[in-house]
Design a protein around this motif. Structure first.
Motif, short mmCIF file in Angstrom:
data_model
loop_
_atom_site.label_atom_id
_atom_site.label_comp_id
_atom_site.label_asym_id
_atom_site.label_seq_id
_atom_site.Cartn_x
_atom_site.Cartn_y
_atom_site.Cartn_z
N ALA A 17 62.25 90.95 68.60
CA ALA A 17 63.26 90.05 68.67
C ALA A 17 63.48 89.21 67.38
CB ALA A 17 63.37 89.11 69.86
N GLU A 18 62.70 89.64 66.50
CA GLU A 18 62.61 88.85 65.26
C GLU A 18 64.07 88.95 64.59
OE1 GLU A 18 60.55 89.71 60.98
OE2 GLU A 18 59.38 89.65 62.62
N ASP A 19 64.56 89.99 64.46
CA ASP A 19 65.98 90.13 63.78
C ASP A 19 67.12 89.39 64.36
OD1 ASP A 19 67.70 91.36 61.87
OD2 ASP A 19 68.63 92.32 63.52
N LEU A 20 67.01 89.40 65.76
CA LEU A 20 67.92 88.67 66.25
C LEU A 20 67.83 87.21 66.47
CD1 LEU A 20 70.42 88.77 68.38
CD2 LEU A 20 68.83 89.26 70.22
N VAL A 21 66.67 86.66 66.25
CA VAL A 21 66.12 85.19 66.30
C VAL A 21 66.89 85.08 64.98
CG1 VAL A 21 64.56 83.73 65.94
CG2 VAL A 21 64.40 85.36 67.61
N GLU A 22 66.38 85.74 63.76
CA GLU A 22 66.97 85.10 62.40
C GLU A 22 68.30 85.10 62.22
OE1 GLU A 22 64.80 87.94 59.88
OE2 GLU A 22 62.78 86.87 60.26
N ARG A 23 68.98 86.28 62.68
CA ARG A 23 70.49 86.21 62.75
C ARG A 23 71.08 85.09 63.39
NH1 ARG A 23 73.32 90.70 64.08
NH2 ARG A 23 71.37 91.27 65.61
N THR A 24 70.60 84.85 64.85
CA THR A 24 71.12 83.70 65.53
C THR A 24 71.00 82.53 65.00
OG1 THR A 24 70.90 85.21 67.45
CG2 THR A 24 71.12 82.65 68.11
N VAL A 25 69.78 82.16 64.65
CA VAL A 25 69.42 80.66 64.12
C VAL A 25 70.36 80.52 62.62
CG1 VAL A 25 67.97 79.18 62.62
CG2 VAL A 25 67.13 80.61 64.76
N SER A 26 70.62 81.63 61.75
CA SER A 26 71.29 81.63 60.78
C SER A 26 72.77 81.06 61.14
CB SER A 26 71.26 82.97 59.78
OG SER A 26 72.09 82.80 58.72
N ALA A 27 73.33 82.07 62.06
CA ALA A 27 74.71 81.96 62.43
C ALA A 27 74.97 80.40 63.04
CB ALA A 27 75.10 82.83 63.43
N LEU A 28 74.07 79.91 63.91
CA LEU A 28 73.87 78.48 64.35
C LEU A 28 73.98 77.41 63.49
CD1 LEU A 28 72.00 78.95 67.71
CD2 LEU A 28 74.52 78.80 67.58
N THR A 29 73.16 77.76 62.29
CA THR A 29 73.02 76.65 61.41
C THR A 29 74.15 76.92 60.15
OG1 THR A 29 71.27 77.82 60.04
CG2 THR A 29 70.70 76.12 61.83
N PHE A 30 75.00 77.66 60.44
CA PHE A 30 75.96 78.16 59.08
C PHE A 30 75.10 78.66 57.88
CE2 PHE A 30 77.90 75.10 61.87
CZ PHE A 30 78.89 75.74 62.36
N GLY A 31 74.04 79.46 58.05
CA GLY A 31 73.36 80.16 57.15
C GLY A 31 72.49 79.28 56.31
N ILE A 32 72.40 78.00 56.93
CA ILE A 32 71.31 77.00 56.32
C ILE A 32 69.80 77.28 56.48
CG2 ILE A 32 70.57 74.60 55.99
CD1 ILE A 32 73.43 73.59 56.51
N VAL A 33 69.54 77.67 57.60
CA VAL A 33 68.33 78.11 58.07
C VAL A 33 68.31 79.67 58.45
CG1 VAL A 33 66.44 77.77 59.70
CG2 VAL A 33 67.66 76.03 59.08
N GLY A 34 67.45 80.21 57.84
CA GLY A 34 67.32 81.60 58.18
C GLY A 34 65.75 82.61 57.84
N GLY A 35 66.02 83.49 57.92
CA GLY A 35 64.62 84.12 57.61
C GLY A 35 63.41 83.90 58.15
N ASP A 36 62.22 83.84 57.43
CA ASP A 36 60.86 83.40 57.89
C ASP A 36 61.21 81.98 58.62
OD1 ASP A 36 59.91 85.51 57.21
OD2 ASP A 36 59.10 84.84 55.14
N LEU A 37 61.76 81.25 58.07
CA LEU A 37 61.84 79.73 58.55
C LEU A 37 62.69 79.65 60.03
CD1 LEU A 37 61.54 76.77 57.94
CD2 LEU A 37 63.58 76.43 56.97
N ALA A 38 63.59 80.58 60.33
CA ALA A 38 64.01 80.54 61.52
C ALA A 38 63.09 81.09 62.42
CB ALA A 38 65.21 81.62 61.51
N ARG A 39 62.51 82.37 61.98
CA ARG A 39 61.39 83.00 62.78
C ARG A 39 60.23 82.04 63.43
NH1 ARG A 39 56.94 84.79 61.08
NH2 ARG A 39 57.46 85.00 59.17
N VAL A 40 59.53 81.45 62.24
CA VAL A 40 58.53 80.50 62.54
C VAL A 40 58.69 79.41 63.18
CG1 VAL A 40 56.81 79.00 61.34
CG2 VAL A 40 57.39 81.07 60.29
#
Length: 119
Positions: A17-40
């Motif tokens: 689910a890593e990719d989905l988590v990263e994309r979702t967090v990025s979308a919800l934070t308008f791109g501010i949080v993404g990638g490793d930070l979203a996953r962790v």
């Protein structure tokens, strides 16, 4: 389950689910949080929920955490409908994973709210 799935997210490539988590967090934070930070961040929140569930020291707090978590985890159903739904009532594998979480959290909230400390 939360402990296991959270622990998997601590390692890059550890969770399907890593990719989905990263994309979702990025979308919800308008791109501010993404990638490793979203996953962790997702990993730590799931592990935290598991610790609260296992300790059973704060059932109300646990119910609030679970409800908040399930709301956030469910957002891909709305954010990425083309990927989640193959047609009316035809959920993709990812959507089925999310819907399974809804059932799991509902059961956990019922269990947490029935604890004698809550009454």
């Amino acid at each position: 389950m939360y402990l296991w799935f959270g622990a998997l997210k601590l390692f890059p490539g550890g969770s399907p689910a890593e990719d989905l988590v990263e994309r979702t967090v990025s979308a919800l934070t308008f791109g501010i949080v993404g990638g490793d930070l979203a996953r962790v961040g997702a990993a730590i929140s799931e592990i935290g929920i598991a610790v609260v569930l296992l300790s059973f020291r704060a059932p109300r707090w646990c119910a609030v955490l679970l409800i908040g978590h399930v709301v956030l985890v469910s957002t891909p159903l709305v954010l990425f409908p083309g990927e989640m739904w193959a047609g009316p009532l035809r959920a993709s594998f990812e959507a089925q994973y999310i819907l399974k979480n809804l059932v799991t959290v509902a059961a956990a909230v019922v269990i947490a709210s029935s604890h004698p400390r809550v009454r």
